[in-house]
Scaffold this active site. Structure first.
Site, PDB file in Angstrom:
ATOM      1  CB  THR A   1      -0.984   0.010   1.242  1.00  0.00           C
ATOM      2  OG1 THR A   1      -1.622  -1.165   1.413  1.00  0.00           O
ATOM      3  CG2 THR A   1      -1.999   1.365   1.238  1.00  0.00           C
TER       4      THR A   1
ATOM      5  CE  LYS B   1      -4.853  -2.553   0.209  1.00  0.00           C
ATOM      6  NZ  LYS B   1      -3.199  -3.348   0.167  1.00  0.00           N
TER       7      LYS B   1
ATOM      8  CE  LYS C   1       2.039  -0.391   5.701  1.00  0.00           C
ATOM      9  NZ  LYS C   1       1.321  -0.129   4.544  1.00  0.00           N
TER      10      LYS C   1
END
Length: 303
Positions: free
Chosen positions: A100, A176, A244
């Site tokens: 990602t 995503k 994250k």
């Protein structure tokens, strides 16, 4: 899905997702080299049929390399660091970048790969470790037709669904980010609802039984809430992933001047869970933040 075309495949990053991808590629009939900074999963994969040596040592022979690492910084290091694999690949090979990352980063990596004759597929993944190991991932992919063609035999082995989102890298990473916004919020909301129910006498197992059949359910609720019921926080996807990933979402939102307050709130709950020492546990452990604050005892914990 299995491919009838045998290719030489490298998989760099043998965590829960990368290991599953390597196994699925192997089961798809490919020759697969696995590599990781931790020698244990690499050795285990070789024992299960992986090729001897590392992807980097055999880069000139690879048709495709899947990079399944934690973040953008690790992706860039794998591709273009001091021992970067791109410089070792033969022209026409393809990189599947599965982490990602921000869309702008994906576009930059694609341009740098293209400059040296390497195809780049912006290919973030979804589905969890179980689907990774069974070749049933969903992949949100973007890249040139040539990149898709070069990657097709590998994609056929590791994915149940490949969403082709355009011929420009970055579109896969944008999708995503949308998925991760929802997934992270859904996990945190599941934990909030489950522990709220406990304050009203609703047992966690009864919560799962009822809500999973009602309009308030989600895929994340049905997948993660049973971990809380079992008191089992063995990580399939760790708490540490979400500071994250939701951080990436908020960085993108900031650049778009878009307010995402629900995402920001969910992020803080995962940060709190990590701060409590649960960062390496399954991400369902975010429920422990709510339980601590409410004085609740979750299943499997001492009262």
């Amino acid at each position: 899905m299995n491919s009838s075309i045998c290719r030489n495949i490298g998989v760099i990053g043998l965590g829960s997702m990368g290991y599953g991808i390597a196994v699925s590629a192997l089961q798809g009939g490919h020759r697969v080299w696995g590599g990781d900074v931790n020698p244990e999963p690499a050795a285990r994969f070789r024992d299960e049929g992986g090729q001897p040596g590392t992807p980097a040592d055999n880069a000139q022979d690879l048709d495709a390399v899947a990079v399944v690492v934690l973040n953008a910084a690790q992706t860039e290091t794998v591709l273009f660091g001091d021992d970067g694999i791109v410089a070792r690949l033969r022209p026409g090979a393809v990189v599947l970048a599965c982490a990602t990352v921000p869309p702008a980063f994906a576009r930059d990596m694609a341009a740098r790969c293209d400059a040296v004759g390497i195809h780049y597929l912006d290919a973030p993944i979804s589905g969890g470790s179980i689907k990774a190991a069974s070749g049933q991932l969903s992949i949100m992919a973007a890249g040139t037709p040539e990149a898709f063609a070069a990657a097709r035999p590998l994609l056929d082995s590791i994915a149940e669904t490949v969403f082709e989102l355009g011929d420009t890298a970055g579109a896969g990473s944008a999708m995503k980010a949308v998925n991760q916004l929802l997934a992270g919020v859904h996990i945190a909301t599941m934990a909030e609802a489950l522990t709220f129910g406990m304050t009203q006498g609703v047992a966690p197992d009864k919560f799962v039984e009822v809500i999973s059949k009602c309009a308030g359910t989600s895929w994340m609720l049905e997948n993660r809430a049973p971990h809380i019921v079992a008191g089992d926080y063995t990580p399939h996807s760790a708490v540490n992933i979400w500071p994250k990933d939701l951080g990436i979402v908020l960085d993108i939102a900031k650049s778009a001047q878009f307010s995402a307050p629900i995402t920001a709130t969910a992020l803080q709950q995962f940060v709190a869970a990590a701060g409590m020492g649960h960062g390496r546990e399954d991400d369902a452990a975010v429920a422990k933040v709510y339980a601590r604050n409410a004085g609740l005892t979750l299943p499997g914990e001492d009262s």
